[in-house]
Motif scaffolding. Structure first.
Motif, short mmCIF file in Angstrom:
data_model
loop_
_atom_site.label_atom_id
_atom_site.label_comp_id
_atom_site.label_asym_id
_atom_site.label_seq_id
_atom_site.Cartn_x
_atom_site.Cartn_y
_atom_site.Cartn_z
N LEU A 124 -63.73 46.74 -20.67
CA LEU A 124 -63.30 47.75 -21.78
C LEU A 124 -61.87 47.96 -21.36
O LEU A 124 -61.14 48.41 -22.39
CB LEU A 124 -64.17 49.11 -21.22
CG LEU A 124 -65.26 49.17 -22.24
CD1 LEU A 124 -66.15 50.48 -21.69
CD2 LEU A 124 -64.91 49.42 -23.81
N LEU A 125 -61.33 47.97 -20.02
CA LEU A 125 -60.22 48.53 -19.75
C LEU A 125 -59.11 47.62 -20.17
O LEU A 125 -57.66 47.79 -20.22
CB LEU A 125 -59.90 48.84 -18.41
CG LEU A 125 -58.86 49.50 -17.83
CD1 LEU A 125 -58.34 50.59 -18.55
CD2 LEU A 125 -59.05 49.60 -16.40
N ARG A 126 -59.43 46.30 -20.47
CA ARG A 126 -58.35 44.93 -20.70
C ARG A 126 -58.35 44.59 -22.16
O ARG A 126 -59.48 44.43 -22.63
CB ARG A 126 -58.38 44.15 -19.72
CG ARG A 126 -57.97 44.61 -18.52
CD ARG A 126 -58.51 43.77 -17.03
NE ARG A 126 -58.07 44.22 -15.97
CZ ARG A 126 -58.59 45.17 -15.22
NH1 ARG A 126 -59.56 45.73 -15.73
NH2 ARG A 126 -57.81 45.56 -14.18
N SER A 127 -57.25 44.48 -22.79
CA SER A 127 -57.18 43.77 -23.84
C SER A 127 -57.49 42.03 -23.96
O SER A 127 -57.73 41.67 -22.81
CB SER A 127 -55.66 44.01 -24.42
OG SER A 127 -55.03 42.98 -23.77
N PRO A 128 -57.83 41.55 -24.92
CA PRO A 128 -57.89 40.16 -24.68
C PRO A 128 -56.86 39.28 -24.16
O PRO A 128 -57.20 38.40 -23.46
CB PRO A 128 -58.00 39.72 -26.13
CG PRO A 128 -58.49 40.89 -26.99
CD PRO A 128 -57.84 41.97 -26.35
N GLN A 129 -55.67 39.73 -24.24
CA GLN A 129 -54.77 39.27 -23.32
C GLN A 129 -54.68 39.61 -21.86
O GLN A 129 -53.72 39.23 -21.38
CB GLN A 129 -53.40 39.66 -24.13
CG GLN A 129 -53.19 38.95 -25.44
CD GLN A 129 -54.17 39.68 -26.25
OE1 GLN A 129 -54.06 40.95 -26.60
NE2 GLN A 129 -54.37 39.11 -27.20
N GLY A 130 -55.51 40.37 -21.41
CA GLY A 130 -55.56 40.87 -20.03
C GLY A 130 -54.64 42.35 -19.61
O GLY A 130 -54.74 42.53 -18.65
N ALA A 131 -53.92 42.56 -20.87
CA ALA A 131 -53.20 44.00 -20.14
C ALA A 131 -54.04 45.07 -20.32
O ALA A 131 -55.17 45.26 -21.00
CB ALA A 131 -52.12 44.19 -21.53
N LEU A 132 -53.83 46.08 -19.60
CA LEU A 132 -54.59 47.46 -19.47
C LEU A 132 -54.33 48.14 -20.75
O LEU A 132 -53.27 48.36 -21.07
CB LEU A 132 -54.00 48.19 -18.33
CG LEU A 132 -54.36 47.47 -16.67
CD1 LEU A 132 -53.84 48.32 -15.68
CD2 LEU A 132 -55.88 47.04 -16.67
N ARG A 133 -55.27 48.61 -21.22
CA ARG A 133 -55.58 49.53 -22.39
C ARG A 133 -55.02 50.90 -22.03
O ARG A 133 -55.38 51.42 -20.56
CB ARG A 133 -56.80 49.54 -22.96
CG ARG A 133 -57.16 48.18 -23.64
CD ARG A 133 -58.39 48.29 -24.37
NE ARG A 133 -58.43 49.18 -25.48
CZ ARG A 133 -59.46 49.68 -25.92
NH1 ARG A 133 -60.63 49.06 -25.99
NH2 ARG A 133 -59.55 50.39 -27.23
N PRO A 134 -54.44 51.53 -22.65
CA PRO A 134 -54.00 53.26 -22.06
C PRO A 134 -55.11 53.96 -21.96
O PRO A 134 -56.08 53.86 -22.94
CB PRO A 134 -53.00 53.65 -23.42
CG PRO A 134 -53.50 52.71 -24.44
CD PRO A 134 -53.69 51.50 -23.91
N THR A 135 -55.37 54.73 -21.17
CA THR A 135 -56.42 55.87 -20.83
C THR A 135 -55.86 57.24 -21.04
O THR A 135 -54.67 57.51 -20.80
CB THR A 135 -57.09 55.52 -19.61
OG1 THR A 135 -56.25 55.77 -18.52
CG2 THR A 135 -57.60 54.04 -19.47
#
Length: 356
Positions: A41-52
């Protein structure tokens, strides 16, 4: 860990702003936070952390848009307990999801003073260190022992003491990002799970604020106990601050500005009645509510955003549930107030709430 999609946040922010979250995650234990940090959930398909966006009681928050695209983390970790003692202190621990006022009331029910000046501050325990909450001469840092948190980047739990939290006036390390390697900013990275407070066994009353001094004089009781101060603080706050369940608001909207002694003397020469408080560091704190009132804003509105009639420091929701104030209206009113205060006093007011 409970995941919800396209969830309304209107009942989860005390302003009552109608907005929704693409994803909301309810977290009810420290382990759940670590599990979230390790999840896809926390990571985009590219592996970057999504903002919370960490959400406690939603009492220090302005939602400026219709949709929050960051993952909203609703902190619901429960529990209050005595976890340690020293010869001079009792160490009380509370979960991040506990209502702050419930913690204050619980400590007094045990017969332990120390938090009574902080009664009725809205929000949760987990949010208290972020803002370094304070009222009537006491700040969280005055009673703080340590906290536990989880690093969302690594999933690791860690503990911070007061020095590591870098507390300031309505400020902490949790409100700053690390601008470069080596910086210790934790905004958007750390999620607080447990907070520990040190309550003094040799308790003494904190009665420095004018409203409390007036209560002492009116009661004829020069030595009130912690319960009496608690009741006075609750009465004072209820008299001048609206109940968010009745009239949406985020509490005090602006920080009290600090000026130098020379600046204060210059302002007093023009405005002899200005409310001000000398600080230990030699600066002088000015009452932001007085400045706003002096500019004629008390009781005024712009659109569905208004200034509370009883306390100019509080902005309120004049809309209805079906036609609520928007975050844009709130910030337009705030900007107009800032302009008025600056033009008259040369002082820039800084908002307290987090604007998303």
């Amino acid at each position: 860990m409970l995941v919800e999609k396209n969830t309304s946040l209107q009942d989860l922010n005390t302003f009552g702003i109608a907005a929704s979250a693409d994803v909301l995650v309810r977290l009810r234990s420290s382990q759940a936070v670590q599990d979230f940090a390790a999840s896809s959930l926390l990571r985009s398909p590219q592996g970057a952390l999504r903002p919370t966006l960490v959400l406690g009681g939603g009492s220090n928050l302005v939602l400026s848009g219709d949709v929050v695209h960051a993952i909203v983390l609703k902190m619901e970790i429960p529990g209050i307990a005595l976890v340690g003692e020293t010869p001079t202190q009792r160490i009380v621990q509370a979960g991040a999801g506990v209502r702050w006022h419930d913690l204050v009331a619980w400590t007094l029910a045990q017969g332990w003073g120390g938090l009574e000046n902080l009664a009725l501050i809205p929000g949760t325990v987990g949010a208290a260190p972020v803002q370094n909450i304070g009222a009537y001469g006491v700040e969280l840092q005055d009673r703080f022992h340590s906290l536990d948190a989880v690093d969302l980047h690594t999933g690791q739990a860690f503990t911070l003491d007061a020095a590591q939290c870098a507390f300031g006036y309505r400020d902490s390390v949790f409100k700053h990002t690390a601008a470069q390697p080596g910086d210790f900013g934790l905004a958007g990275r750390a999620v607080i799970t447990q907070v520990r407070l040190a309550l003094p066994k040799a308790w003494r009353p904190e009665l420095g604020y004018l409203e409390l001094q007036r209560r002492v004089e009116a009661s004829g009781n020069p030595a009130p106990d912690a319960r009496q101060i608690f009741e006075w603080v609750c009465a004072i706050r209820r008299a001048k601050l609206p109940d968010p369940a009745v009239l949406g608001n985020a509490g005090s909207f602006f920080k009290n500005p600090a000026v130098t002694e020379d600046q204060c003397r210059d302002i007093i020469a023009r405005e002899p009645k200005i409310v001000h408080y000398p600080m230990p560091d030699g600066s002088v704190k000015l009452a932001a509510g007085w400045l706003i009132d002096a500019c004629g804003w008390k009781g005024k509105s712009l659109g569905r955003a208004g200034v509370y009639e009883q306390q100019a420091l509080v902005l309120v929701n004049r809309g209805t549930r079906s036609s609520s104030v928007t975050g844009g209206e709130v910030m337009t009113l705030a900007a107009a107030i800032q302009t008025s205060v600056y033009e008259r006093f040369g002082i820039r007011l800084e908002p307290e709430p987090v604007v998303v």
